[in-house]
Motif scaffolding. Structure first.
Motif, mmCIF file in Angstrom:
data_model
loop_
_atom_site.group_PDB
_atom_site.id
_atom_site.type_symbol
_atom_site.label_atom_id
_atom_site.label_comp_id
_atom_site.label_asym_id
_atom_site.label_seq_id
_atom_site.Cartn_x
_atom_site.Cartn_y
_atom_site.Cartn_z
ATOM 1 N N PHE A 258 13.689 8.600 -11.281
ATOM 2 C CA PHE A 258 14.100 8.304 -12.656
ATOM 3 C C PHE A 258 15.127 9.313 -13.166
ATOM 4 O O PHE A 258 16.188 8.944 -13.673
ATOM 5 C CB PHE A 258 12.884 8.281 -13.573
ATOM 6 N N SER B 296 17.165 0.550 -13.028
ATOM 7 C CA SER B 296 15.784 0.061 -12.988
ATOM 8 C C SER B 296 15.530 -0.913 -11.847
ATOM 9 O O SER B 296 14.459 -0.945 -11.278
ATOM 10 C CB SER B 296 15.411 -0.575 -14.323
ATOM 11 N N GLU C 36 18.463 -4.219 -23.091
ATOM 12 C CA GLU C 36 19.676 -3.424 -22.869
ATOM 13 C C GLU C 36 20.856 -4.008 -23.641
ATOM 14 O O GLU C 36 21.650 -3.279 -24.234
ATOM 15 C CB GLU C 36 19.982 -3.364 -21.363
ATOM 16 N N VAL D 33 17.208 4.355 -21.534
ATOM 17 C CA VAL D 33 16.867 4.794 -20.185
ATOM 18 C C VAL D 33 15.648 3.973 -19.771
ATOM 19 O O VAL D 33 14.741 3.758 -20.562
ATOM 20 C CB VAL D 33 16.560 6.299 -20.119
ATOM 21 N N VAL D 34 15.680 3.488 -18.541
ATOM 22 C CA VAL D 34 14.669 2.518 -18.118
ATOM 23 C C VAL D 34 13.845 3.046 -16.959
ATOM 24 O O VAL D 34 14.390 3.630 -16.021
ATOM 25 C CB VAL D 34 15.347 1.198 -17.686
ATOM 26 N N GLN D 35 12.542 2.859 -17.035
ATOM 27 C CA GLN D 35 11.682 3.078 -15.873
ATOM 28 C C GLN D 35 10.919 1.780 -15.645
ATOM 29 O O GLN D 35 10.141 1.359 -16.489
ATOM 30 C CB GLN D 35 10.699 4.209 -16.103
ATOM 31 N N SER D 36 11.211 1.154 -14.534
ATOM 32 C CA SER D 36 10.599 -0.135 -14.249
ATOM 33 C C SER D 36 10.229 -0.184 -12.783
ATOM 34 O O SER D 36 11.078 -0.141 -11.916
ATOM 35 C CB SER D 36 11.595 -1.238 -14.597
ATOM 36 N N VAL E 289 6.606 -5.338 -11.902
ATOM 37 C CA VAL E 289 7.871 -5.989 -11.592
ATOM 38 C C VAL E 289 7.603 -7.258 -10.798
ATOM 39 O O VAL E 289 8.211 -7.490 -9.785
ATOM 40 C CB VAL E 289 8.785 -5.066 -10.763
ATOM 41 N N ILE F 100 13.965 -6.769 -19.850
ATOM 42 C CA ILE F 100 14.700 -5.499 -19.861
ATOM 43 C C ILE F 100 16.184 -5.742 -20.097
ATOM 44 O O ILE F 100 16.828 -5.039 -20.892
ATOM 45 C CB ILE F 100 14.449 -4.732 -18.549
ATOM 46 N N GLN G 73 14.596 1.112 -8.662
ATOM 47 C CA GLN G 73 13.650 2.225 -8.689
ATOM 48 C C GLN G 73 12.549 2.085 -7.641
ATOM 49 O O GLN G 73 12.220 3.047 -6.942
ATOM 50 C CB GLN G 73 13.076 2.390 -10.104
#
Lengths: 339, 324
Positions: free
Chosen positions: B291, B297, A47, A63-66, A34, A43, B300
């Protein structure tokens, strides 16, 4: 007892999502670094692309993991997605090779895996993005042409040993080798850092006052250009540029002699559209077999130079300074790649 | 002393088992994950969790030894990276057969141990501050790793990661490794050495004056740290199936965080190896929970940081309450 009914209800809802079939997909997006606005924009565009599928009657839930993670941390991203039961995973990977086992696991679970922005070696994944080598070649071609095929050039590169950097270096070296009049007098690393790019350029200008061209990557170009403009050689040097609005504005204002190969943040949105079509069971007209790992589908690489600079600037009007010029496959564009 | 019987017993339990708060946090996080995403508690998901964080568990236990003696090792991630590339390149050079895999792993463990001994000599022998000295040796190890393998890549034979990710007698391979780690910890805490190590960490001068070979004890801790970092590297190879000269560098501070989460004070002299292993799992579960709880995001990283802080505070509060 209550817990059990909750779990049962949850399980049922999961099953109902799955049985809704072609019209509803869940896609996990994983980003392991990031450090730049480019990734955030990547991202956001993905989306938006997912939301656009609603017009086609397809619900695409992302679904986002960032987060900044190490390689095991990003492997955990993928495992979390698998636990959640997604239909596809789109990843901007932190390592080219480290995901082979977890992608194999995903494939066993029937989950589609697409990497973007950086290629991966896994035979169980498809790469949808630009060819980093071709990206570098386009910039080098522009520079060679602008210099009429002769002159002294320097190159400012990213992180030594980084796969994308190595591909880019191979790209410009190949092009310059095809122009015997072009001489690479020095190549330095500035770690994709704008300030380091500026400093490297200062040093290069002091050491080689007679250079004609600079090949420089990404955000470092803005730094390098600042050094060029502050130097006595300003106006005599052609250098590659970059794609953020701040730089494009400067480019227009100072009429820089520049050309920029575009690595658009829209690559993840393109990958998402391809993923949805694949989930619908469509087949690519030409299977994705390009690249060193034989699993790549390369996207077109836009180029900005004097011929289209005004259009690009107009398109970026009103956007924030860090916004990158972008392009992505629309759903129709993506569909054209399929049977 | 008019302390009620029960409290003092409670207190002694916590003193003997400083990992208990960590265990509580671990259980709480398992439950939270289970509520947020029921399937994250499935057998397969738990196996996946162990597969992913086994390396960090080893690294945290490795770090614990030096922390016990009031030192710190900021090169563990770099040692992991170095061992990773040495093993992967050796397997490739030796032809990739089962013998070459075994030999390469042995060499890797040796390289890790030597790196640890080198750290020990630099810190203890040259009397440098461990935090800076190991930061520097870490850069040296990274340089060596880049020399061994300049670009990430070079796959290991499929059998290697199929074994790591596979099962023996229907039980996932990684569970056996966890049991081995547990046995190692069980044995280690029963040695005379660990008592000496704690004594050195508690009060170096006093330990020296009472005749303990402080220098040797500290170097040994660094050596053990290197050895276990090498095992962490083998786990990483099992899970990533390839060489990467910088794969472990981001893991260094996670290992320190895991040690502290596990109830070990960085000031040395007390702590728990088991707690450190639990701390590693806590870090993993926190990331998953952030998550699964649906944090957007952009937030996070923030949420993960706050969650680690909360876990730390919970551990400290419980311990303080008990020892009052």
């Amino acid at each position: 007892m209550k817990l059990r009914t909750t779990i049962a209800a949850l399980a049922a809802s999961v099953i109902s999502i799955a049985s809704a079939g072609a019209e509803e997909f869940t896609i996990g997006l994983s980003n392991g670094w990031v450090g730049s606005e480019w990734r955030t924009q990547m991202i956001e565009e993905a989306e938006a692309a997912a939301a656009a599928w609603a017009d086609r009657g397809v619900t695409v839930k992302v679904v986002v993991q960032s987060a900044n993670v190490d390689v095991p941390g990003q492997i955990a991203h993928v495992r979390n997605f698998l636990n959640q039961g997604v239909d596809a995973v789109i990843i901007n990977p932190n390592s080219p090779t480290a995901f082979d086992p977890v992608f194999a696991q995903a494939k066993d679970a029937g989950v589609l895996v697409i990497s973007t922005d950086a290629e991966v070696s896994s035979p169980d994944a498809t790469y949808v993005g630009i060819d980093q080598q071709a990206w570098a070649e386009a910039g080098a071609e522009w520079l060679a042409k602008t210099l009429d095929g002769k002159g002294k050039v320097v190159a400012i590169n990213g992180v030594a040993g980084h796969p994308a950097n190595e591909m880019r270096v191979a790209g410009y070296r190949k092009v310059f080798a095809e122009h015997p009049g072009i001489e690479i007098v020095n190549e330095v690393n500035a770690n994709w850092d704008q300030a380091q790019g500026q400093q490297a350029m200062q040093n290069l200008l002091a050491t080689y006052p007679d250079i004609d061209g600079v090949w420089v990557q990404d955000g470092m170009a803005a730094g390098a250009w600042r050094s060029i403009q502050d130097s006595p050689q300003a106006g005599k040097i052609a250098a590659t540029g970059e794609i953020r609005k701040d730089f494009i504005d400067l480019w227009v204002k100072d009429e820089l002699n520049s050309g920029a190969s575009v690595n658009p943040p829209g690559v993840m949105a393109s990958a998402l559209n391809v993923a949805v079509l694949m989930l619908q069971g469509r087949e690519l007209k030409e299977p994705a077999t390009a690249g060193q790992y034989g699993n790549a589908l390369y996207l077109p690489i836009p180029f900005i130079d004097a011929s289209n600079l005004q259009e690009v600037a107009a398109e970026l009007e009103g956007k924030p300074g860090f916004y990158s010029y972008t392009s992505a496959l629309s759903i129709d564009d993506a569909e054209a790649l399929f049977k | 002393m008019s302390m009620p019987q029960s409290t003092s017993r409670q207190r002694s339990v916590f003193e003997r088992f400083p990992f208990i708060p960590a265990l509580g946090i671990l259980v709480a996080l398992l439950i939270l994950n289970g509520i947020a995403e029921p399937r994250s508690m499935s057998y397969g998901a738990i196996t996946g969790l162990i597969k992913t964080y086994l390396a960090l568990m080893f690294l945290a236990v490795a770090q614990s030894f030096v922390v016990f003696s009031a030192d710190i090792d900021l090169s563990v991630g770099a040692i992991l990276s170095l061992v990773n590339v040495v093993v992967v390149v050796l397997i490739e050079r030796l032809g990739g057969g089962p013998d070459s895999v075994l030999l390469a792993c042995l060499v890797g463990v040796l390289v890790g141990t030597l790196a640890g001994v080198f750290n020990g000599l630099v810190v203890v022998g040259l009397r440098l501050q461990p935090i800076v000295a190991t930061f520097a040796t870490g850069i040296v190890f990274t340089g060596l790793a880049l020399w061994v393998l300049p670009v990430a890549g070079m796959p290991v034979p499929q059998a290697f990661w199929r074994t790591y990710g596979g099962r023996i007698f229907e039980i996932p391979f990684v569970f056996y490794v966890v049991i081995l780690l547990a046995v190692f910890i069980w044995l280690a805490v029963r040695t005379k050495y660990i008592i000496e190590l704690m004594a050195v960490g508690d009060n170096r001068l006093a330990a020296y004056q009472s005749g303990l070979p402080v220098t040797r004890i500290r170097i040994k801790a660094f050596a053990l740290c290197g050895l276990l970092s090498a095992f962490a590297a083998l786990c990483i190879i099992g899970d990533t199936a390839s060489g990467d000269p910088v794969v472990g560098n981001a893991m260094t501070l996670y290992s320190v965080a895991a040690v502290v989460l596990g109830g070990t004070a960085l000031s040395g002299g007390s702590g728990s190896l088991l707690g450190s292993a639990i701390g590693a799992l806590i870090l993993g579960l926190i990331n998953s929970f952030v998550f699964f709880a649906g944090v957007s995001s952009e937030w996070q990283n923030f949420a993960q940081g706050v969650a680690v802080l909360v876990a730390l505070m919970a551990g400290v509060l419980v311990t303080r309450r008990i020892s009052k």
